[in-house]
Design an enzyme around this catalytic site. Sequence first.
Site, short mmCIF file in Angstrom:
data_model
loop_
_atom_site.label_atom_id
_atom_site.label_comp_id
_atom_site.label_asym_id
_atom_site.label_seq_id
_atom_site.Cartn_x
_atom_site.Cartn_y
_atom_site.Cartn_z
CB CYS A 64 -0.91 -0.03 1.23
SG CYS A 64 -1.79 1.49 1.58
CB CYS A 67 0.29 1.74 4.10
SG CYS A 67 -1.43 1.20 4.03
#
Length: 146
Positions: A64, A67
Amino acid sequence: MDDVVTCANCAARNRLRAAPGGQVPVCGRCGEALPWLVSATDETFRAEVDAGVPVLVDFWAQWCGPCRMVAPVLEALSRDRRGGIKVVKLDVDSNPAVSGRFQVRSIPTLMLFRGGEPVETWVGALPRRELDARLEPYLGGSASGG
């Protein structure tokens, strides 16, 4: 698995282990509060969110991009607010039980816990200033050591 952090006061490296009663970890050399940033699993999650300070859980995944953008923000938060917050990282791909229990559908999801119970949830990669503003009602005051 233990996490290792560096003391902001004396630069000693300290291994973080589960603290009895959710007490804030302190440096073994100088006694200053340490940045409290640890990884959790489905098995350790309950113990990790039970702490004497608010706990910010980062539901994330390796693949991600957002993230990875929020990770340094959370590291800085744990350093700047050491002694006042615990940051717990939970990889949703490796730990589906907890992420399913809290119905995490998008990542990054940040969930704030007090007394072991969730009190707020924010979805997306928040900039530091916005994250500080959202945490302020729960943390109060200024950074404790930064």
